[in-house]
Enzyme design. Sequence first.
Site, PDB file in Angstrom:
ATOM      1  N   LYS A  80       0.878  -1.127   0.187  1.00 35.97           N
ATOM      2  CA  LYS A  80       0.304   0.162  -0.080  1.00 35.97           C
ATOM      3  C   LYS A  80       1.131   1.624   0.177  1.00 35.97           C
ATOM      4  O   LYS A  80       1.625   1.133   0.359  1.00 35.97           O
ATOM      5  CB  LYS A  80      -0.725  -0.069   1.419  1.00 35.97           C
ATOM      6  CG  LYS A  80      -1.794   1.070   1.408  1.00 35.97           C
ATOM      7  CD  LYS A  80      -2.664   0.936   2.392  1.00 35.97           C
ATOM      8  CE  LYS A  80      -4.171   1.588   2.993  1.00 35.97           C
ATOM      9  NZ  LYS A  80      -4.404   1.423   3.820  1.00 35.97           N
ATOM     10  N   SER A 155      -9.973   1.459   2.883  1.00 30.02           N
ATOM     11  CA  SER A 155      -8.716   2.171   2.577  1.00 30.02           C
ATOM     12  C   SER A 155      -7.740   1.733   1.471  1.00 30.02           C
ATOM     13  O   SER A 155      -7.244   2.023   0.415  1.00 30.02           O
ATOM     14  CB  SER A 155      -7.685   3.351   3.817  1.00 30.02           C
ATOM     15  OG  SER A 155      -6.745   2.853   4.027  1.00 30.02           O
ATOM     16  N   SER A 179      -9.508  -1.282   7.635  1.00 24.52           N
ATOM     17  CA  SER A 179      -9.306  -0.737   6.107  1.00 24.52           C
ATOM     18  C   SER A 179      -8.755  -2.088   4.856  1.00 24.52           C
ATOM     19  O   SER A 179      -7.903  -1.914   3.814  1.00 24.52           O
ATOM     20  CB  SER A 179      -8.325   0.174   5.927  1.00 24.52           C
ATOM     21  OG  SER A 179      -8.948   1.255   5.854  1.00 24.52           O
TER      22      SER A 179
HETATM   23  N1  GLN Z   1     -12.736   3.541   7.338  1.00 28.15           N
HETATM   24  C1  GLN Z   1     -11.604   3.361   8.671  1.00 28.15           C
HETATM   25  C2  GLN Z   1     -11.368   5.298   8.835  1.00 28.15           C
HETATM   26  O1  GLN Z   1     -12.091   5.757   7.579  1.00 28.15           O
HETATM   27  C3  GLN Z   1     -10.579   2.642   8.642  1.00 28.15           C
HETATM   28  C4  GLN Z   1      -9.716   3.723   8.020  1.00 28.15           C
HETATM   29  C5  GLN Z   1      -8.752   2.150   7.938  1.00 28.15           C
HETATM   30  O2  GLN Z   1      -8.508   0.664   8.255  1.00 28.15           O
HETATM   31  N2  GLN Z   1      -7.185   3.076   7.783  1.00 28.15           N
HETATM   32  O3  GLN Z   1     -10.855   6.095   9.500  1.00 28.15           O
END
Ligand code: GLN
Length: 488
Positions: A80, A155, A179
């Site tokens: 990532k 994400s 994410s």
């Molecule tokens: N969707 C969650 C957020 O926006 C989790 C994001 C993540 O795990 N990086 O914070």
Amino acid sequence: MSEGPLASVPELADALASGRTTAAELLEQSLARARATRDSLHAFLHLRADAARAEAAASDERRGRGAARSALDGIPLAIKDNMVLRGEPTTCASRILEGYVSPFTATAVERLQQAGAVIVGTTNMDEFAMGSSTEHSCAGVTRNPWAPERSPGGSSGGSAAAVAAGIVPAALGSDTGGSIRQPASFCGVVGIKPTYGRVSRWGLVAYASSLDQIGVLSRTAAGAGLVLGAIAGHDAKDSTSIPRSVPDYTASLSGDVSGLRLGLPREYFVEQGVDPRVRSAVREAVDALERAGAEVCEVSLPHTEYAVAAYYLIATAEASSNLARYDGVRYGHRAADAKGLRDMYYRTRSEGFGAEVQRRIVLGTYVLSAGYYDAYYRKAQQVRTLLRRDFEQAFERCDVLVTPTAPEPAFALGSRTGDPLAMYLSDVFTVSANLAGIPAMSLPCGFVDGLPVGFQLLGPPLAEAALLRVADAYQQQSDHHRRQPESS
Ligand code: GLN
């Protein structure tokens, strides 16, 4: 050379070991697929073809003299774009890091390279990992390989799409509140978020440090185990990393779940807010595990309803502090023509950060402010303790918990971006594991309207081997993970 999707990590490891393929061939196949899907999927932000070719050649040379370093030697993988690799760009899909080239390598990535894996490139994501759809990327959205008008989740949507489309057999993601697991569910692949501290965060760009954890997206549980085994373990550079040895995850894949106690938390199977077809796909997965010898019982995690609220207070508070470092002085973008220092800070940050990141910085600064700290931040920390105790009590009665990963299959691109709260609610089933620090995993259990659905396994701290064993046993009797999206 094959143009098809790459097989799973264990299959590729076998093909390399038996001489049926070479690291160079696999890399070319991976690069060709990445390029062919660049416009239709946009899973990658950066491909490092030349550096990867040198790594693949070195891998083939090692194998030629019988000196392969591990089962992963020569396998192409992606990371990532919030994990740094020396000499390569890292942007976190943010304008503020445009032009940043890292002088060092993240521990997890370095361990993959030491195992001989070939790093193909970095994948698209929500800016600074804030989001659930990969739509908050300054470089544009990633599309779901199963349905191009749908989100791949987020994400780590780029990593999930890259694995689902067979561009790479596995990729690293990061998981602060879901994410890895939610995009795995949306894209029909396996995703594991290990125990907090199991994998070093050194070189992972911080979002919310007490929640962030690196993990793996892969086609199979067995593949996830191989990659996790390579990256896990203590690292003196990360003071929160756990000083415990790493079990052989492959050896734990016995296929046997007899006598295993599976707990179904009542609060995760409610009528409201969950697509009934998702609920029944998860129930069918539970039935399959029961037929294989597992015992099933109902448990309660009574504070679940407060998890999303607590998560978005703690995550934004930590984000507001972590992102203070992007001031136009030390990293990446700096506004031109500023009138003095304050103006330079202001312009740099308002030009560099996207709307969602700015929203979170403002919210996080507010909840940490003198007047509101007790009402919000301290309260959220107290809820966090209650959530952890809920899990401790549940794990006295069962070994592994089973829940849906997300309330619904992949939603349409654009359907949530105007409503941040609706976007936050897609994390209801995933954030608790981060707040409690426990390991959690998503794996495919069916399809709804042609879209993949995943279910989630949760275990006590350091129970990754148990999660992988259950997941592998399930995959030995199901074939949801073998289906390939047509669009790719
Ligand atoms: N969707 C969650 C957020 O926006 C989790 C994001 C993540 O795990 N990086 O914070």
